[in-house]
Write a protein that holds these residues in place. Structure first.
Motif, PDB file in Angstrom:
ATOM      1  N   GLU A 165       0.327   0.429  -4.456  1.00 28.50           N
ATOM      2  CA  GLU A 165      -0.480  -0.623  -5.065  1.00 28.50           C
ATOM      3  C   GLU A 165      -1.953  -0.416  -4.731  1.00 28.50           C
ATOM      4  OE1 GLU A 165       0.281  -2.979  -7.226  1.00 28.50           O
ATOM      5  OE2 GLU A 165       2.399  -2.438  -7.219  1.00 28.50           O
ATOM      6  N   SER A 166      -2.816  -0.780  -5.653  1.00 26.74           N
ATOM      7  CA  SER A 166      -4.257  -0.601  -5.449  1.00 26.74           C
ATOM      8  C   SER A 166      -4.775  -1.598  -4.418  1.00 26.74           C
ATOM      9  CB  SER A 166      -5.007  -0.801  -6.766  1.00 26.74           C
ATOM     10  OG  SER A 166      -4.970  -2.170  -7.148  1.00 26.74           O
ATOM     11  N   ASP A 167      -5.856  -1.198  -3.762  1.00 28.44           N
ATOM     12  CA  ASP A 167      -6.495  -2.102  -2.806  1.00 28.44           C
ATOM     13  C   ASP A 167      -6.939  -3.392  -3.483  1.00 28.44           C
ATOM     14  OD1 ASP A 167      -6.137  -0.502  -0.585  1.00 28.44           O
ATOM     15  OD2 ASP A 167      -8.133   0.379  -0.670  1.00 28.44           O
ATOM     16  N   ARG A 207       0.837  -1.215   0.000  1.00 30.03           N
ATOM     17  CA  ARG A 207       0.000   0.000   0.000  1.00 30.03           C
ATOM     18  C   ARG A 207       0.868   1.260   0.000  1.00 30.03           C
ATOM     19  NH1 ARG A 207      -4.558  -2.776   3.484  1.00 30.03           N
ATOM     20  NH2 ARG A 207      -5.906  -3.347   1.757  1.00 30.03           N
ATOM     21  N   TYR A 217      -6.086  -8.822 -11.869  1.00 28.91           N
ATOM     22  CA  TYR A 217      -5.185  -7.712 -11.567  1.00 28.91           C
ATOM     23  C   TYR A 217      -3.696  -8.000 -11.735  1.00 28.91           C
ATOM     24  CZ  TYR A 217      -9.542  -6.461  -9.274  1.00 28.91           C
ATOM     25  OH  TYR A 217     -10.864  -6.224  -9.005  1.00 28.91           O
TER      26      TYR A 217
END
Length: 165
Positions: free
Chosen positions: A71-73, A67, A87
């Motif tokens: 990086e995306s959730d 995070r 993803y």
């Protein structure tokens, strides 16, 4: 244990007990950070390793690292179910498959079959594969300390371990 009780690690800081740990850990971080594998891939692999060995400390640590790196959730939370998540790149999938193969017993044969090695080597050269193996080994090295010593997850490193007596 109730929620009002003080939570502490089982062990004091292992680096205070075994000062050589600092040099070993530093050398491992340097070797894994040699640039052959993207840091995001290393962190994804290490998060999956923490999940596989059942370590809240390692899972929280590597989730936080991902995070903080932006990086995306969706990517972070989908690591646990990466096989059907949209993803991840082919290279990341090969790396995640490798960490699962290495850390999951296979009663039917070899943990890393030739087919998986071929898939990984289609994405990574020899140096990158060796680096990926070291990244898996790095988290494996710290797994025993995480599971036995139970450092506190999600707090500053200075607060993770109870004070040495």
């Amino acid at each position: 244990m109730t929620m009002t009780e003080t939570i502490a690690s089982r062990l004091p800081n292992p680096q205070q007990l075994v000062p050589e740990l600092g040099a070993i850990g530093g050398a491992m971080f340097k070797a894994v950070g040699n640039g052959a594998i993207p840091q995001a891939t290393i962190s994804l692999v290490q998060l999956r390793a923490g999940q596989l060995v059942g370590s809240t400390y390692l899972t929280v640590l590597h989730t936080g690292n991902l995070r903080r790196a932006g990086e995306s959730d969706e990517r972070v939370t989908a690591v646990a179910s990466w096989r059907d998540a949209p993803y991840f790149t082919g290279a990341e999938r090969a790396a995640l498959a490798l960490v699962e193969a290495v850390l999951t017993p296979n009663p039917d044969g070899e943990r890393v079959p030739d087919e998986l090695y071929a898939e990984a080597s289609a994405h990574y050269d020899d140096k990158a594969l060796a680096t990926l193996a070291m990244a898996i080994g790095q988290v494996g090295f710290f797994t025993a300390l995480a599971l036995i010593g139970k450092p506190l997850p999600g707090v500053a490193p200075a607060e993770q371990w109870r004070a040495a007596e």
